[in-house]
Every structure is written in C-alpha cells, then in structure tokens.
Design a protein around this motif. Sequence first.
Motif, PDB file in Angstrom:
ATOM      1  N   ALA A 255     -33.136 -79.532  23.658  1.00  0.00           N
ATOM      2  CA  ALA A 255     -32.796 -80.811  23.086  1.00  0.00           C
ATOM      3  C   ALA A 255     -33.144 -82.060  22.686  1.00  0.00           C
ATOM      4  CB  ALA A 255     -31.618 -80.955  23.358  1.00  0.00           C
ATOM      5  N   ILE A 256     -33.670 -82.267  24.121  1.00  0.00           N
ATOM      6  CA  ILE A 256     -34.102 -83.591  24.891  1.00  0.00           C
ATOM      7  C   ILE A 256     -36.012 -83.458  23.722  1.00  0.00           C
ATOM      8  CG2 ILE A 256     -35.389 -85.199  26.253  1.00  0.00           C
ATOM      9  CD1 ILE A 256     -33.244 -84.562  27.666  1.00  0.00           C
ATOM     10  N   PHE A 257     -36.453 -82.643  23.727  1.00  0.00           N
ATOM     11  CA  PHE A 257     -37.506 -82.045  23.095  1.00  0.00           C
ATOM     12  C   PHE A 257     -37.472 -82.801  21.584  1.00  0.00           C
ATOM     13  CE2 PHE A 257     -41.193 -79.283  20.945  1.00  0.00           C
ATOM     14  CZ  PHE A 257     -41.898 -80.059  20.985  1.00  0.00           C
ATOM     15  N   THR A 258     -36.707 -82.179  21.159  1.00  0.00           N
ATOM     16  CA  THR A 258     -36.696 -82.024  19.701  1.00  0.00           C
ATOM     17  C   THR A 258     -36.778 -83.905  19.098  1.00  0.00           C
ATOM     18  OG1 THR A 258     -35.378 -79.863  20.042  1.00  0.00           O
ATOM     19  CG2 THR A 258     -35.082 -81.305  18.105  1.00  0.00           C
ATOM     20  N   LEU A 259     -35.455 -84.839  19.613  1.00  0.00           N
ATOM     21  CA  LEU A 259     -35.271 -85.907  19.273  1.00  0.00           C
ATOM     22  C   LEU A 259     -36.570 -86.389  18.963  1.00  0.00           C
ATOM     23  CD1 LEU A 259     -32.091 -86.460  21.469  1.00  0.00           C
ATOM     24  CD2 LEU A 259     -31.809 -86.026  19.437  1.00  0.00           C
ATOM     25  N   PRO A 260     -37.336 -86.440  20.205  1.00  0.00           N
ATOM     26  CA  PRO A 260     -38.596 -87.720  19.501  1.00  0.00           C
ATOM     27  C   PRO A 260     -39.268 -87.080  18.441  1.00  0.00           C
ATOM     28  CG  PRO A 260     -38.822 -86.661  21.630  1.00  0.00           C
ATOM     29  CD  PRO A 260     -37.640 -86.955  21.451  1.00  0.00           C
ATOM     30  N   HIS A 261     -39.039 -85.701  17.330  1.00  0.00           N
ATOM     31  CA  HIS A 261     -40.388 -85.053  17.604  1.00  0.00           C
ATOM     32  C   HIS A 261     -39.473 -85.240  15.853  1.00  0.00           C
ATOM     33  CE1 HIS A 261     -41.459 -83.839  20.881  1.00  0.00           C
ATOM     34  NE2 HIS A 261     -42.999 -84.118  20.689  1.00  0.00           N
ATOM     35  N   ALA A 262     -38.587 -85.677  15.519  1.00  0.00           N
ATOM     36  CA  ALA A 262     -37.195 -84.888  14.426  1.00  0.00           C
ATOM     37  C   ALA A 262     -38.457 -86.209  13.342  1.00  0.00           C
ATOM     38  CB  ALA A 262     -35.623 -85.603  14.965  1.00  0.00           C
ATOM     39  N   THR A 263     -38.762 -86.746  13.613  1.00  0.00           N
ATOM     40  CA  THR A 263     -39.272 -88.179  12.674  1.00  0.00           C
ATOM     41  C   THR A 263     -40.499 -88.055  12.272  1.00  0.00           C
ATOM     42  OG1 THR A 263     -39.833 -89.650  14.320  1.00  0.00           O
ATOM     43  CG2 THR A 263     -37.329 -89.839  13.623  1.00  0.00           C
ATOM     44  N   ASN A 264     -40.737 -86.811  13.220  1.00  0.00           N
ATOM     45  CA  ASN A 264     -42.586 -86.559  12.374  1.00  0.00           C
ATOM     46  C   ASN A 264     -42.364 -86.180  10.709  1.00  0.00           C
ATOM     47  OD1 ASN A 264     -43.642 -86.780  14.910  1.00  0.00           O
ATOM     48  ND2 ASN A 264     -43.788 -84.169  14.877  1.00  0.00           N
ATOM     49  N   PRO A 265     -43.207 -85.780   9.822  1.00  0.00           N
ATOM     50  CA  PRO A 265     -43.293 -86.088   8.461  1.00  0.00           C
ATOM     51  C   PRO A 265     -43.025 -84.453   8.279  1.00  0.00           C
ATOM     52  CG  PRO A 265     -44.729 -87.579   9.298  1.00  0.00           C
ATOM     53  CD  PRO A 265     -44.663 -87.066  10.324  1.00  0.00           C
ATOM     54  N   GLU A 266     -43.501 -83.220   8.806  1.00  0.00           N
ATOM     55  CA  GLU A 266     -42.891 -82.138   9.007  1.00  0.00           C
ATOM     56  C   GLU A 266     -42.124 -82.288   8.818  1.00  0.00           C
ATOM     57  OE1 GLU A 266     -47.644 -82.638   9.973  1.00  0.00           O
ATOM     58  OE2 GLU A 266     -45.367 -83.698  10.437  1.00  0.00           O
TER      59      GLU A 266
ATOM     60  N   VAL B 200     -30.416 -70.905  31.136  1.00  0.00           N
ATOM     61  CA  VAL B 200     -29.898 -71.535  29.750  1.00  0.00           C
ATOM     62  C   VAL B 200     -29.607 -72.901  29.368  1.00  0.00           C
ATOM     63  CG1 VAL B 200     -27.767 -70.662  27.557  1.00  0.00           C
ATOM     64  CG2 VAL B 200     -28.751 -68.962  29.719  1.00  0.00           C
ATOM     65  N   PHE B 201     -28.612 -73.062  30.452  1.00  0.00           N
ATOM     66  CA  PHE B 201     -28.602 -74.877  30.145  1.00  0.00           C
ATOM     67  C   PHE B 201     -29.519 -75.738  30.311  1.00  0.00           C
ATOM     68  CE2 PHE B 201     -27.578 -78.467  33.146  1.00  0.00           C
ATOM     69  CZ  PHE B 201     -27.188 -79.726  32.419  1.00  0.00           C
ATOM     70  N   LEU B 202     -30.588 -75.237  31.218  1.00  0.00           N
ATOM     71  CA  LEU B 202     -31.903 -76.020  30.836  1.00  0.00           C
ATOM     72  C   LEU B 202     -32.903 -76.024  30.595  1.00  0.00           C
ATOM     73  CD1 LEU B 202     -33.387 -75.228  35.414  1.00  0.00           C
ATOM     74  CD2 LEU B 202     -31.484 -77.372  34.137  1.00  0.00           C
ATOM     75  N   ALA B 203     -32.864 -75.034  29.451  1.00  0.00           N
ATOM     76  CA  ALA B 203     -33.469 -74.753  28.482  1.00  0.00           C
ATOM     77  C   ALA B 203     -32.974 -75.324  27.461  1.00  0.00           C
ATOM     78  CB  ALA B 203     -33.522 -73.004  27.695  1.00  0.00           C
ATOM     79  N   ILE B 204     -31.329 -75.394  27.497  1.00  0.00           N
ATOM     80  CA  ILE B 204     -31.004 -75.959  25.802  1.00  0.00           C
ATOM     81  C   ILE B 204     -31.251 -77.567  26.411  1.00  0.00           C
ATOM     82  CG2 ILE B 204     -28.849 -76.847  24.721  1.00  0.00           C
ATOM     83  CD1 ILE B 204     -27.627 -73.550  24.758  1.00  0.00           C
ATOM     84  N   VAL B 205     -30.844 -77.808  27.468  1.00  0.00           N
ATOM     85  CA  VAL B 205     -31.427 -79.204  27.701  1.00  0.00           C
ATOM     86  C   VAL B 205     -33.027 -79.357  27.284  1.00  0.00           C
ATOM     87  CG1 VAL B 205     -31.509 -81.534  28.885  1.00  0.00           C
ATOM     88  CG2 VAL B 205     -29.260 -79.497  29.381  1.00  0.00           C
ATOM     89  N   SER B 206     -33.634 -78.918  27.650  1.00  0.00           N
ATOM     90  CA  SER B 206     -34.872 -79.484  27.366  1.00  0.00           C
ATOM     91  C   SER B 206     -35.500 -79.397  26.308  1.00  0.00           C
ATOM     92  CB  SER B 206     -35.486 -78.366  28.140  1.00  0.00           C
ATOM     93  OG  SER B 206     -37.068 -78.798  27.920  1.00  0.00           O
TER      94      SER B 206
END
Length: 319
Positions: free
Chosen positions: A207-218, A199-205
């Motif tokens: 969260a880190i995946f979401t951060l750089p993609h959060a600036t996408n127009p979508e 669970v810890f590994l999935a959440i860390v992965s």
Amino acid sequence: MRIKAIKRKQGIGTDVKDATYVEAAGWGKYRWWRYLLGLTIILFSWMIAANVASALVALALGGKEGAAALGRLDYAAFGPVGGFVVAMAGFPVFFAGIVIAVTLIHQRHPRTLVTAREQISWRRVGHGFVAGFVPWVLLGGLGQYFLYPDSFSFNSDLKTFALFVPIALIFTAIQTTTEELFFRGYIVQGASLIWSNRVFLAIVSAAIFTLPHATNPESQEGGWIGMFLGLFVGTGLLFAIVSSIDGTTEVAIGAHFANNIAYFLLFNWSGSFFAAPALFSISEYHARFYDIISIVLIPIFLVIVFRVFKRDKASEPVS
C-alpha cells in the motif's frame, strides 16, 4: 516469526545467522520513537533534500530556465539524458537518509535492511534480476511489439543511447535499491514491531509503495485497475511476499532493477514521466495489456525464483 525471541543488543556489523531480515528489526536500538525519528529523517531526505538535489542539477544544466523547467516537471527541456539525470538526482540523497537513520538512530548495519547474514548474496540478487528481466522483456516488451507493431519505433540515435547506458545503469541501480531498502526493508521492519504477521506486512508495504507511484503517467493511463494490478499486486505485494519467503530483500532488489532498466534501456513509453532514449520508443501505452501481463508474470516469476533457482541452504533462514 520469532522477533521477540531474538531481540538483543546487536552492534553495527553483527548478525544472527538463523534470523531473517524482518527479525533484524529487533536489533540495535528499536524503540518505537526511534522508528518515528528514523522515518522523519528518511522522509525529509526524500521529500525535501532530494528535491533540492534535483534543483541544483537542473540549475547546473539549464540555469534559471532549467529551474523553471523543473518547476513545470518538464524534463524534456534538459534533453533525453539530462532529463533522466535531473529526475534521478535525488535518489542518492534518499539513499543517504536511509543509511543515516539505520546507522545512527537504530545503531545497526544498513545491510540488515537486506539480510541478517554477514554478507549480501549477490548471486541471489542476480536470480531476482533474471526472474524479473527475461519474462518482462519477452511478454511485456516483445508481446506488445507483436500485438501493436505500429506503436514501436527504433531509436536511430545510437550515440545518445551509448552515452545513456552507463548513466542509466548507475542511477537506476541507486533508485531501485533505495526504494527496496525503504518500502520492503525499513517499512516492513518497522511494521513488524507492531504485528509480525506476514500478510499484514505485505499489505502495508504494498500500500505504501503504491501511493507515491500512483501519480506516474502509466498509472494514470491504467486507472485504479492498473494501479491495483500493476503496482499493488504485481510489484508491491509480490516483492513483499517474495522477500518474506526468502528472508531477505535480495531477490526484490534484483527484480526491481531488472524491471526498470528494461523500461529505460529497451522499451520506453514516449508519454512517461520523462522519455528515456531507449532502443525502442512506444507511442501508445496499452494499459489493459499490461494489466494482464502483470498477473501472468507473477507465477512465472515465482517459479523462476523458487524452482529454477535454488537458495543456498547454508544461507536460508530457519523457520
């Protein structure tokens, strides 16, 4: 998880057949400072060297005006195909940074970011592709077409599309594979040395995946709800959990490629980071529709991956 039980001096190219890719974090050289150094190399290749590569391609395609356009993030200035190439030019450099970190710093085979076995199962990658492509096209693409037909327009420039197809296939494969090697591979392996809880590994992965993609127009269109459902849960968390269950990142690699290539070649939103010359252009992005689709696709994806398709028993990691 049995990371401590299988930690050993693994040379490049060797593997333990009953281990998962997460447990491969304990192979080769795995001291914490090596992960810190490896992460520094990878981030440098991604944040700096990759941008230099894009700038060089922009200069080659448009000279000083091209460099200025890149500075404004105006990919449309390079044309539909050229803009795609400029945007994707940094991913081979990003990929190289990951390979350098794993090979030289950790002294193990880059394949261990995918699987602990001696060979990658391309059959399993294919399973991920089908599970990601078919439901997404049927529900996400055709679903929006039937609900919002006025937002769809056909790309009549088939000559440009034909030129774009091989370029999109190559660069998208590099892009999505690189992201999986980093977010579901290197990040998860490094975090597993802190705590191997799934669970810890999935959440860390995720969260880190979401951060750089959060600036996408979508993402901006969907707001925080869209970011959470579409990026954190529907992609980041889902792919991390599937990789943990499967013991490899093979399914995630195939599914990520399927998702992106469908978006670039079939249904592309005209307001996205750059407008790809897909077969159909979508003039309006319906964020709430895609939020719902993101949730609906999760059980469908899991059923296809683990019920419709079966893992090779000989290749399944021992629990």
